[in-house]
Design a protein around this motif. Structure first.
Motif, PDB file in Angstrom:
ATOM      1  N   THR A  42       0.823  -1.206   0.000  1.00 28.77           N
ATOM      2  CA  THR A  42       0.000   0.000   0.000  1.00 28.77           C
ATOM      3  C   THR A  42       0.856   1.254   0.000  1.00 28.77           C
ATOM      4  O   THR A  42       1.727   1.416   0.867  1.00 28.77           O
ATOM      5  N   ALA A  43       0.608   2.113  -0.969  1.00 27.63           N
ATOM      6  CA  ALA A  43       1.230   3.440  -0.994  1.00 27.63           C
ATOM      7  C   ALA A  43       0.315   4.383  -0.219  1.00 27.63           C
ATOM      8  O   ALA A  43      -0.768   4.738  -0.694  1.00 27.63           O
ATOM      9  N   VAL A  44       0.720   4.732   0.987  1.00 31.78           N
ATOM     10  CA  VAL A  44      -0.028   5.687   1.811  1.00 31.78           C
ATOM     11  C   VAL A  44       0.534   7.071   1.517  1.00 31.78           C
ATOM     12  O   VAL A  44       1.678   7.375   1.865  1.00 31.78           O
ATOM     13  N   LEU A  45      -0.257   7.899   0.850  1.00 37.00           N
ATOM     14  CA  LEU A  45       0.186   9.240   0.482  1.00 37.00           C
ATOM     15  C   LEU A  45      -0.441  10.274   1.406  1.00 37.00           C
ATOM     16  O   LEU A  45      -1.595  10.136   1.835  1.00 37.00           O
ATOM     17  N   ILE A  90      -1.592   2.338  11.892  1.00 39.27           N
ATOM     18  CA  ILE A  90      -2.574   3.326  11.461  1.00 39.27           C
ATOM     19  C   ILE A  90      -3.865   2.634  11.042  1.00 39.27           C
ATOM     20  O   ILE A  90      -3.874   1.503  10.582  1.00 39.27           O
ATOM     21  N   THR A  91      -4.953   3.351  11.243  1.00 37.15           N
ATOM     22  CA  THR A  91      -6.267   2.893  10.817  1.00 37.15           C
ATOM     23  C   THR A  91      -6.935   4.024  10.048  1.00 37.15           C
ATOM     24  O   THR A  91      -6.457   5.157  10.032  1.00 37.15           O
ATOM     25  N   GLY A  92      -8.070   3.724   9.459  1.00 33.80           N
ATOM     26  CA  GLY A  92      -8.787   4.750   8.714  1.00 33.80           C
ATOM     27  C   GLY A  92      -8.327   4.821   7.276  1.00 33.80           C
ATOM     28  O   GLY A  92      -7.525   4.013   6.798  1.00 33.80           O
ATOM     29  N   GLY A  93      -8.840   5.829   6.589  1.00 32.51           N
ATOM     30  CA  GLY A  93      -8.568   5.930   5.169  1.00 32.51           C
ATOM     31  C   GLY A  93      -9.423   4.926   4.408  1.00 32.51           C
ATOM     32  O   GLY A  93     -10.120   4.090   4.992  1.00 32.51           O
ATOM     33  N   HIS A  94      -9.345   5.002   3.126  1.00 36.55           N
ATOM     34  CA  HIS A  94     -10.133   4.095   2.283  1.00 36.55           C
ATOM     35  C   HIS A  94      -9.225   3.546   1.183  1.00 36.55           C
ATOM     36  O   HIS A  94      -9.283   3.995   0.042  1.00 36.55           O
ATOM     37  N   PRO A  95      -8.364   2.583   1.520  1.00 35.46           N
ATOM     38  CA  PRO A  95      -7.462   2.031   0.496  1.00 35.46           C
ATOM     39  C   PRO A  95      -8.240   1.471  -0.687  1.00 35.46           C
ATOM     40  O   PRO A  95      -9.252   0.806  -0.520  1.00 35.46           O
ATOM     41  N   VAL A 112      -0.696  -7.042  -5.317  1.00 35.23           N
ATOM     42  CA  VAL A 112      -1.863  -6.211  -5.624  1.00 35.23           C
ATOM     43  C   VAL A 112      -1.666  -4.901  -4.867  1.00 35.23           C
ATOM     44  O   VAL A 112      -1.859  -4.841  -3.648  1.00 35.23           O
ATOM     45  N   ALA A 113      -1.238  -3.882  -5.592  1.00 37.60           N
ATOM     46  CA  ALA A 113      -0.906  -2.601  -4.970  1.00 37.60           C
ATOM     47  C   ALA A 113      -2.177  -1.804  -4.696  1.00 37.60           C
ATOM     48  O   ALA A 113      -3.134  -1.842  -5.462  1.00 37.60           O
ATOM     49  N   HIS A 114      -2.164  -1.080  -3.582  1.00 38.05           N
ATOM     50  CA  HIS A 114      -3.286  -0.242  -3.175  1.00 38.05           C
ATOM     51  C   HIS A 114      -2.803   1.182  -2.922  1.00 38.05           C
ATOM     52  O   HIS A 114      -1.611   1.419  -2.669  1.00 38.05           O
ATOM     53  N   LEU A 115      -3.730   2.105  -2.976  1.00 38.74           N
ATOM     54  CA  LEU A 115      -3.461   3.508  -2.667  1.00 38.74           C
ATOM     55  C   LEU A 115      -4.379   3.932  -1.533  1.00 38.74           C
ATOM     56  O   LEU A 115      -5.590   3.706  -1.580  1.00 38.74           O
ATOM     57  N   ALA A 116      -3.794   4.553  -0.512  1.00 37.84           N
ATOM     58  CA  ALA A 116      -4.559   5.151   0.582  1.00 37.84           C
ATOM     59  C   ALA A 116      -4.088   6.586   0.752  1.00 37.84           C
ATOM     60  O   ALA A 116      -2.875   6.841   0.811  1.00 37.84           O
ATOM     61  N   VAL A 117      -5.021   7.522   0.803  1.00 36.14           N
ATOM     62  CA  VAL A 117      -4.706   8.942   0.984  1.00 36.14           C
ATOM     63  C   VAL A 117      -5.197   9.339   2.369  1.00 36.14           C
ATOM     64  O   VAL A 117      -6.400   9.275   2.652  1.00 36.14           O
ATOM     65  N   ARG A 162      -6.982  12.198  -9.879  1.00 38.67           N
ATOM     66  CA  ARG A 162      -8.146  12.519  -9.045  1.00 38.67           C
ATOM     67  C   ARG A 162      -8.262  14.016  -8.778  1.00 38.67           C
ATOM     68  O   ARG A 162      -9.365  14.548  -8.651  1.00 38.67           O
ATOM     69  N   TYR A 163      -7.121  14.687  -8.678  1.00 39.77           N
ATOM     70  CA  TYR A 163      -7.120  16.116  -8.332  1.00 39.77           C
ATOM     71  C   TYR A 163      -7.125  17.026  -9.558  1.00 39.77           C
ATOM     72  O   TYR A 163      -7.028  18.235  -9.417  1.00 39.77           O
ATOM     73  N   ALA A 164      -7.252  16.472 -10.747  1.00 43.67           N
ATOM     74  CA  ALA A 164      -7.140  17.276 -11.965  1.00 43.67           C
ATOM     75  C   ALA A 164      -8.247  18.299 -12.100  1.00 43.67           C
ATOM     76  O   ALA A 164      -8.012  19.428 -12.570  1.00 43.67           O
ATOM     77  N   ASP A 165      -9.471  17.968 -11.702  1.00 38.22           N
ATOM     78  CA  ASP A 165     -10.585  18.893 -11.959  1.00 38.22           C
ATOM     79  C   ASP A 165     -11.607  18.961 -10.837  1.00 38.22           C
ATOM     80  O   ASP A 165     -12.716  19.439 -11.042  1.00 38.22           O
ATOM     81  N   ARG A 166     -11.254  18.489  -9.634  1.00 39.14           N
ATOM     82  CA  ARG A 166     -12.165  18.568  -8.497  1.00 39.14           C
ATOM     83  C   ARG A 166     -11.410  19.116  -7.280  1.00 39.14           C
ATOM     84  O   ARG A 166     -10.238  18.802  -7.083  1.00 39.14           O
ATOM     85  N   PRO A 167     -12.071  19.915  -6.443  1.00 36.55           N
ATOM     86  CA  PRO A 167     -11.384  20.491  -5.283  1.00 36.55           C
ATOM     87  C   PRO A 167     -11.158  19.474  -4.170  1.00 36.55           C
ATOM     88  O   PRO A 167     -12.107  18.995  -3.562  1.00 36.55           O
ATOM     89  N   ASP A 168      -9.911  19.134  -3.963  1.00 37.57           N
ATOM     90  CA  ASP A 168      -9.482  18.283  -2.858  1.00 37.57           C
ATOM     91  C   ASP A 168     -10.427  17.107  -2.621  1.00 37.57           C
ATOM     92  O   ASP A 168     -11.028  16.979  -1.541  1.00 37.57           O
ATOM     93  N   PRO A 169     -10.586  16.218  -3.599  1.00 41.41           N
ATOM     94  CA  PRO A 169     -11.556  15.123  -3.445  1.00 41.41           C
ATOM     95  C   PRO A 169     -11.233  14.165  -2.300  1.00 41.41           C
ATOM     96  O   PRO A 169     -12.129  13.486  -1.793  1.00 41.41           O
ATOM     97  N   GLU A 170      -9.972  14.089  -1.877  1.00 45.78           N
ATOM     98  CA  GLU A 170      -9.597  13.193  -0.787  1.00 45.78           C
ATOM     99  C   GLU A 170      -9.694  13.855   0.580  1.00 45.78           C
ATOM    100  O   GLU A 170      -9.336  13.261   1.598  1.00 45.78           O
ATOM    101  N   ARG A 171     -10.148  15.114   0.604  1.00 45.78           N
ATOM    102  CA  ARG A 171     -10.382  15.844   1.857  1.00 45.78           C
ATOM    103  C   ARG A 171      -9.147  15.915   2.756  1.00 45.78           C
ATOM    104  O   ARG A 171      -9.202  15.625   3.951  1.00 45.78           O
ATOM    105  N   LEU A 172      -8.044  16.308   2.153  1.00 44.78           N
ATOM    106  CA  LEU A 172      -6.840  16.565   2.934  1.00 44.78           C
ATOM    107  C   LEU A 172      -6.967  17.869   3.709  1.00 44.78           C
ATOM    108  O   LEU A 172      -6.323  18.053   4.738  1.00 44.78           O
ATOM    109  N   LEU A 173      -7.798  18.771   3.202  1.00 46.61           N
ATOM    110  CA  LEU A 173      -8.153  19.987   3.924  1.00 46.61           C
ATOM    111  C   LEU A 173      -9.385  19.719   4.779  1.00 46.61           C
ATOM    112  O   LEU A 173     -10.103  18.743   4.566  1.00 46.61           O
ATOM    113  N   GLY A 174      -9.643  20.626   5.694  1.00 46.83           N
ATOM    114  CA  GLY A 174     -10.869  20.552   6.476  1.00 46.83           C
ATOM    115  C   GLY A 174     -12.077  20.929   5.634  1.00 46.83           C
ATOM    116  O   GLY A 174     -11.971  21.157   4.423  1.00 46.83           O
TER     117      GLY A 174
END
Length: 240
Positions: free
Chosen positions: A34-37, A97-102, A122-127, A173-185
């Motif tokens: 898992t690549a946790v970014l 760590i817990t949480g996120g949606h890999p 099987v690689a996964h991505l979690a933000v 994912r970030y090309a045309d939507r505002p912070d879809p992974e909700r890294l901001l509040g």
């Protein structure tokens, strides 16, 4: 009365057209990595540079071929286990760590990718927001660290390729939507939003062009920023 089916245990084992059973074929081991970014705060950023740096979580593996090494958190799939459960187990046990949606990213199947044998990953991505990783990083700095995705350092197997694929997917994912992974509040200024998108894009984004692209997906909150240098700015939230 309809005929009853024989118990599964009494059914004849499957054989293909050549008479071979599934167990007669070579079977690879299956792993998940898992690549946790996240966005790590920069220390003394250059003027005009984003205050964050896109980073990947690495764990220190004691069993590397050449001794301890840094790698993505991962594990082998257990008998009867789902991939998602293996990812959750690896992140909990190896990174604390817990949480996120890999989400599944890609399958890495080069037969020579792992010197230990034939292993599919099987690689996964979690933000995950940095605040959600901070406690784990502080609790065990000798075993966990963040590295810039552009310079993760030497990694085993094809983990560098997994990191590159994760970075590419996040930028999509970030090309045309505002912070879809909700890294901001839930509320933020356009400047704060652009800082996040620039850190993920890895390049400067033109102010007016960025604002025009994002405003259709935002709504004003009627509040202003506070505690910042200069004139307060309007704060927005993501439009539903």
């Amino acid at each position: 009365m309809p005929p009853t089916r024989p118990p599964a245990s009494s059914a004849k084992p499957y054989r293909d057209s050549t008479g071979a059973r599934l167990a007669d074929y070579p079977q690879p081991s299956v792993a998940v990595d898992t690549a946790v970014l996240t966005l790590a705060p920069r220390i003394n950023p250059a003027p005009g540079a984003p205050p964050h740096q896109l980073s990947v979580l690495l764990v220190r593996r004691p069993e590397g071929v050449d001794g301890p090494q840094w790698a993505l958190p991962g594990t082998f799939l257990h008998q009867g286990e789902r991939l998602a459960d293996a990812v959750t187990r690896s992140l909990t046990q190896k990174a604390g760590i817990t949480g996120g949606h890999p989400a599944q990213l890609a399958v890495f199947d080069d037969p020579d990718r792992d010197e230990r044998g034939w292993v599919l990953s099987v690689a996964h991505l979690a933000v995950i927001p940095h605040a959600a990783l901070a406690d784990a990083l502080l609790a065990d700095p000798d075993r966990l660290r963040l590295a810039p995705v552009s310079r993760p350092g030497p990694l085993p197997y094809d983990h560098a390729h997994i990191v590159a694929a994760a970075k590419k997917e996040l930028r999509r994912r970030y090309a045309d939507r505002p912070d879809p992974e909700r890294l901001l509040g839930p509320r933020f200024t356009i400047r704060e939003l652009r800082d996040v998108h620039q850190a993920i894009a890895g390049e400067a984004l033109q102010k007016d062009t960025f604002r025009r692209a994002m405003e259709p997906h935002l709504r004003g909150t009627g509040t202003l920023s506070s505690g910042t240098v200069g004139r307060p700015s309007q704060r927005f939230s993501r439009a539903r």
